[in-house]
Design an enzyme around this catalytic site. Structure first.
Site, PDB file in Angstrom:
ATOM      1  N   THR A  14      31.918 -93.590  -4.229  1.00  0.00           N
ATOM      2  CA  THR A  14      32.414 -94.450  -5.309  1.00  0.00           C
ATOM      3  C   THR A  14      32.355 -95.929  -4.938  1.00  0.00           C
ATOM      4  O   THR A  14      32.100 -96.782  -5.791  1.00  0.00           O
ATOM      5  CB  THR A  14      33.873 -94.054  -5.659  1.00  0.00           C
ATOM      6  OG1 THR A  14      33.857 -92.708  -6.123  1.00  0.00           O
ATOM      7  CG2 THR A  14      34.481 -94.942  -6.715  1.00  0.00           C
ATOM      8  N   THR A  90      35.086 -90.646  -1.036  1.00  0.00           N
ATOM      9  CA  THR A  90      36.379 -90.191  -0.507  1.00  0.00           C
ATOM     10  C   THR A  90      36.581 -88.683  -0.639  1.00  0.00           C
ATOM     11  O   THR A  90      37.462 -88.127   0.012  1.00  0.00           O
ATOM     12  CB  THR A  90      37.549 -90.889  -1.227  1.00  0.00           C
ATOM     13  OG1 THR A  90      37.468 -90.584  -2.620  1.00  0.00           O
ATOM     14  CG2 THR A  90      37.508 -92.389  -1.026  1.00  0.00           C
ATOM     15  N   ASP A  91      35.761 -88.033  -1.476  1.00  0.00           N
ATOM     16  CA  ASP A  91      35.993 -86.601  -1.726  1.00  0.00           C
ATOM     17  C   ASP A  91      35.981 -85.768  -0.447  1.00  0.00           C
ATOM     18  O   ASP A  91      36.685 -84.760  -0.360  1.00  0.00           O
ATOM     19  CB  ASP A  91      34.922 -86.044  -2.684  1.00  0.00           C
ATOM     20  CG  ASP A  91      35.200 -86.411  -4.139  1.00  0.00           C
ATOM     21  OD1 ASP A  91      36.247 -87.043  -4.404  1.00  0.00           O
ATOM     22  OD2 ASP A  91      34.368 -86.081  -5.003  1.00  0.00           O
TER      23      ASP A  91
HETATM   24  N1  GLU Z   1      36.200 -90.020  -5.670  1.00  0.00           N
HETATM   25  C1  GLU Z   1      35.010 -89.933  -4.908  1.00  0.00           C
HETATM   26  C2  GLU Z   1      34.840 -91.253  -4.150  1.00  0.00           C
HETATM   27  O1  GLU Z   1      35.830 -91.874  -3.987  1.00  0.00           O
HETATM   28  C3  GLU Z   1      33.857 -89.480  -5.734  1.00  0.00           C
HETATM   29  C4  GLU Z   1      32.484 -89.569  -5.175  1.00  0.00           C
HETATM   30  C5  GLU Z   1      32.260 -89.206  -3.725  1.00  0.00           C
HETATM   31  O2  GLU Z   1      33.125 -88.671  -3.039  1.00  0.00           O
HETATM   32  O3  GLU Z   1      31.153 -89.496  -3.279  1.00  0.00           O
HETATM   33  O4  GLU Z   1      33.857 -91.703  -3.677  1.00  0.00           O
END
Ligand code: GLU
Length: 342
Positions: A14, A90-91
């Protein structure tokens, strides 16, 4: 005085995502240099190098990409970087951080950060997180702590960090060990000194498939049996409470343990498995007698990665319990001799 050098690599996530009409939502687009450019003053703080390694949603990272990141980070510290920073989605940070921490043998800090809001969103958190990550990476107090996750001005150890909320900026928590520290006015402040971390031997073969099968109400864990047919080489049971499954699941655990390592971890998200409290069929005492390992403090997602690493290093089956226990149990500390105040 020369400025410390900090190497940053972007993997996607993200923090790097901008809108795409064709995709119907945001997709990874910005690279490390663009992320650095969005943080005013970062270049004055340290001698920054920025490289794109991957451009992926973090759901599509895996051992192959992470071992490439490890090699990149090792090259950077060998070349004199005081610390390294990876930006990613973050996933999967709670898993990637633990994976890298299994292998990170250097005193230099390896920091992982990301963002919950996209770069174009109001109150985007990416730039602040990247700034804090660099501040942590360049500070001597961060040395010897392995892989750290820096998000929302909080520093977490890879061992404990978990993502607790799907969309909130305050998503990362360390339920059992607590956060390692905070970033206060641009400086990391740690609650505890660094502790010894066990390290895994480098992989000598392809990473094996390790299944996580949850214990579920009214379910006997037939999926764990099916996993073997699908080529999984070990099984982590995300068990109820302190390490419990149904009668039917317990019978599967006994059969499976004769063929592959089976680890019982708690699906609750916090706390250790018990070892000598419950004696019913399907309890932790019963499952250990049936040949399963109890993960103690290691949660299912981290237990899965550790089992994979032990198998990838060619650890003989009989050595897996002792090797696994180095991570699952907490080190016992020697009592501190209190010095009288003169
Ligand atoms: N919420 C995730 C992020 O913060 C979605 C996408 C990912 O993990 O790549 O990046």
């Amino acid at each position: 005085m020369s400025r410390p050098s900090v190497a940053i690599a972007s993997l996607g996530g993200t923090i790097s995502m901008t809108p795409s009409a064709a995709a119907g939502g945001v997709v990874p687009k910005l690279d490390a240099a663009q992320l650095v450019a969005a943080v005013p003053g970062l270049g004055e703080l340290a001698d920054i190098s920025a490289e794109p390694i991957f451009q992926l949603p973090s759901a599509s990272l895996g051992p192959e990409q992470l071992l490439a990141c490890l090699a990149w980070a090792e090259g950077k510290v060998a070349g004199g970087a005081r610390g390294v920073v990876l930006t990613q989605g973050t996933d999967t940070i709670e898993e990637t951080a633990f994976f890298l921490d299994l292998y990170w043998r250097h005193p230099e800090p390896l920091i992982i950060t990301g963002a919950m809001r996209t770069p174009l969103a109001a109150g985007a958190d990416g730039p602040a997180n990247l700034l804090a990550a660099v501040q942590v990476a360049m500070d001597d107090q961060s040395r010897g702590r392995g892989v750290l996750v820096v998000m929302n001005d909080t520093i977490h150890r890879a061992r404990w960090v978990c993502k607790s909320d799907s969309l909130s900026v305050q998503t990362f928590v360390s339920p059992d060990g607590g956060p390692a520290g905070r970033v206060v006015e641009g400086q990391p402040e740690y609650f505890h000194p660094p502790v010894d971390r066990p390290l895994a031997s480098p992989p000598t073969r392809r990473f094996p498939k390790v299944a996580v099968v949850p214990a579920l109400l009214g379910d006997d864990g037939d999926l764990a049996v099916a996993a073997l047919d699908l080529g999984y080489e070990a099984i982590v049971v995300a068990a109820f409470g302190a390490g419990h499954v149904s009668f039917g699941f317990a019978a599967h655990v006994e059969r499976l343990s004769k063929v592959v390592p089976v680890v019982i971890a708690s699906r609750t998200g916090a706390g250790a498995t018990a070892s000598r409290t419950y004696g019913f069929s399907g309890s932790e005492v019963d499952l250990a007698r049936r040949g399963a390992l109890l993960s103690k403090w290691l949660h299912p997602l981290k237990a899965r990665l550790l089992l994979g690493a032990l198998l990838a290093a060619g650890t003989p089956r009989e050595q897996i319990p002792d090797a696994f226990a180095k991570w699952g149990t907490l080190p016992r500390h020697s009592p501190i001799q209190q010095q009288p105040v003169p």
